[in-house]
Design an enzyme around this catalytic site. Structure first.
Site, mmCIF file in Angstrom:
data_model
loop_
_atom_site.group_PDB
_atom_site.id
_atom_site.type_symbol
_atom_site.label_atom_id
_atom_site.label_comp_id
_atom_site.label_asym_id
_atom_site.label_seq_id
_atom_site.Cartn_x
_atom_site.Cartn_y
_atom_site.Cartn_z
ATOM 1 C CE LYS A 197 -3.872 -2.007 0.045
ATOM 2 N NZ LYS A 197 -3.457 -3.681 0.643
HETATM 3 C C1 LIG Z 1 -9.520 -2.856 -1.530
HETATM 4 C C2 LIG Z 1 -9.474 -3.838 -0.464
HETATM 5 N N1 LIG Z 1 -10.113 -3.392 0.491
HETATM 6 C C3 LIG Z 1 -9.186 -4.530 1.388
HETATM 7 C C4 LIG Z 1 -8.364 -4.800 1.457
HETATM 8 C C5 LIG Z 1 -7.191 -5.136 3.154
HETATM 9 O O1 LIG Z 1 -6.629 -4.922 3.751
HETATM 10 P P1 LIG Z 1 -5.698 -6.842 4.222
HETATM 11 O O2 LIG Z 1 -5.357 -6.999 3.099
HETATM 12 O O3 LIG Z 1 -4.269 -5.102 4.837
HETATM 13 O O4 LIG Z 1 -6.147 -7.573 4.997
HETATM 14 C C6 LIG Z 1 -7.174 -4.725 0.210
HETATM 15 C C7 LIG Z 1 -5.965 -5.158 0.973
HETATM 16 O O5 LIG Z 1 -5.628 -5.546 -0.213
HETATM 17 C C8 LIG Z 1 -7.800 -3.863 -0.295
HETATM 18 O O6 LIG Z 1 -7.128 -4.063 -1.465
#
Ligand SMILES: Cc1ncc(COP(=O)(O)O)c(C=O)c1O
Length: 436
Positions: A197
């Site tokens: 990210k």
């Molecule tokens: C659009 C979106 N929502 C939720 C998430 C979930 O985040 P995490 O991987 O930190 O759990 C991601 C992660 O790639 C994402 O791109």
């Protein structure tokens, strides 16, 4: 005519032109060493976690911020804090990352899919209202690839129909909509700080809200359903960091979603660089759009004038017919992608299926026995998604590619690399006869 690299011609982007992501600096290392020197590695009142929460809340302009061990956990905290439960429905875009819908199911609720706008890739507000039923409790607009969804109509529908709005800002730290920051427009929001990210630490997330009740509920959900207070400083004794002055009283359902102190320390160091790096991503994305927009068959992402994107991903659409090629969209996409990659451009497919077509949702795997869709607390099972609920999402995924990869995204590259990218894409499109 130059020979394409995929046909043994010379590569446009030489090896070694890319800068890896995340960018780790001495400041990151210093923060990590400070954390290790403190001897404190865990705890909701740990100095790094509290520091990260305070600094992120200030940066964003929200009252409450809770760090978690993933973005998915932070979204689940929001769903649970809202009291969304078995049999309830939550509207989610058909194109997003799996977690946006799975976190709804983590609380036994049903994700109901609404299609996207073909050119912003975000939820189409006009597709929301027909998905609302008496069981609908919330909408999760996702600010995908760093561009805000069209929030005013989403918020208007939610207010009028008595629904909550939980913003998925996993990819959108620093994005703006009509001057308002992503994560400050809905009732609650969450961010991911997973390593790919724009704000990377490894694995982690932030839950944010301006609502004290939701913040308190999410805080309890985060740690075993405990009766946790936000700022009981007396509970932290730096000389005995693992001994706490409170009992472990559970007042409701809870999970273990705390991050460690080390990821929090890295997040704090990375946050200091976020605005500068977002500016670089924007400069690179805008440059690329301008440089490739006249190539027939290449459609750069549309950024409406009322929005500021942070280009977490830079997706281009491909149109075989306009490029003068008679090929199915996926055939055109895959050959163009291979040719662009051979030129030395970092590029990939990020997701190839809309969510409703992924097995977990299409076959209603869930917890087994079709739960949560056929939850006993529902009078009838939730309706399956219809093709019109994901037609735009499917068409987009069949005919688009992402420029930049997870390890070498647009945000960490230089303008010179973008110039070579534009040259490479133009070279491929000038020589399509070599591919078809
Ligand atoms: C659009 C979106 N929502 C939720 C998430 C979930 O985040 P995490 O991987 O930190 O759990 C991601 C992660 O790639 C994402 O791109």
């Amino acid at each position: 005519m130059s020979v394409l690299a995929i046909n043994r011609g010379k590569k446009t982007v030489p090896d070694g032109s890319h800068k890896i992501w995340p960018i780790i600096t001495d400041e990151d290392k210093k923060m990590v060493m400070e954390c290790l020197d403190s001897g404190i590695l865990t705890g909701p009142y740990g100095p790094q976690i509290q520091g990260a929460e305070r600094e992120f809340a200030e940066w964003l302009g929200v009252k409450y911020c809770l760090m978690s061990n993933s973005g998915t956990a932070a979204l689940h905290m929001a769903v649970a804090a809202a009291g969304i439960g078995p049999g309830d429905e939550v509207i989610v875009p058909s194109f997003t990352f799996l977690a946006s819908a799975l976190a709804v199911m983590h609380n036994n609720a049903v994700p109901v899919f609404a299609d996207i706008e073909p050119d912003t890739f975000n939820i189409d507000p006009e597709k929301i209202e027909s998905k609302i039923t008496p069981r609908t409790r919330a909408i999760i607009p996702v600010h995908l690839h760093g561009l805000c969804a069209d929030m005013d109509p989403v918020l208007e529908i939610a207010r009028r129909r008595g629904l909550l709005v939980i913003e998925d800002c996993a990819q959108a730290h620093g994005a703006k909509y009509k001057g308002r920051a992503a994560g400050t427009m809905g009732d609650m929001a969450f961010f991911s700080v997973q390593a790919s990210k724009n704000l990377p630490c490894g694995e982690g997330g932030f839950f944010v809200t301006n609502n004290e009740k939701f913040a308190a509920a999410a805080n309890s959900v985060r740690l075993f359903g405990q009766n946790a207070s936000f700022d009981d400083e007396s509970l932290v004794d730096p000389l005995r960091p693992l001994d706490r002055g409170r009992g472990f009283e559970s007042i409701g359902m809870g999970w273990q979603y705390m991050p460690g102190e080390l990821p929090a320390a890295v997040t704090r160091a990375q946050l200091r660089k976020l605005d500068e790096r977002n500016a670089n991503a924007r400069a690179n994305g805008d440059f690329l759009s301008n440089a490739i927009k006249d190539i027939p068959g290449v459609i750069p992402p549309r950024i409406p004038e009322n929005r500021v994107t942070v280009y977490h991903k830079y997706r281009i659409r491909l149109d075989a017919a306009t490029a003068g090629v008679n090929a199915a969209p996926t055939v055109f996409r895959d050959r163009v992608l291979a040719a662009i990659q051979a030129e030395g451009v970092e590029a990939c497919l990020w997701e190839t299926l809309p969510l409703p077509l992924q097995k977990s949702f299409a076959s209603r795997v869930g917890y087994g026995r079709e739960c949560p869709w056929s939850c006993p607390l529902r009078d009838k099972p939730a309706a399956p998604a219809a093709p019109e609920d994901y037609a735009q999402a499917a068409a987009l995924l069949d005919s688009s590619i992402v420029i930049g990869s997870h390890s070498f995204p647009v945000i960490s590259q230089s303008i010179d690399t973008m110039k070579m990218y534009a040259e490479a894409i133009r070279k491929v499109f000038d020589n399509l006869s070599e591919l078809f």
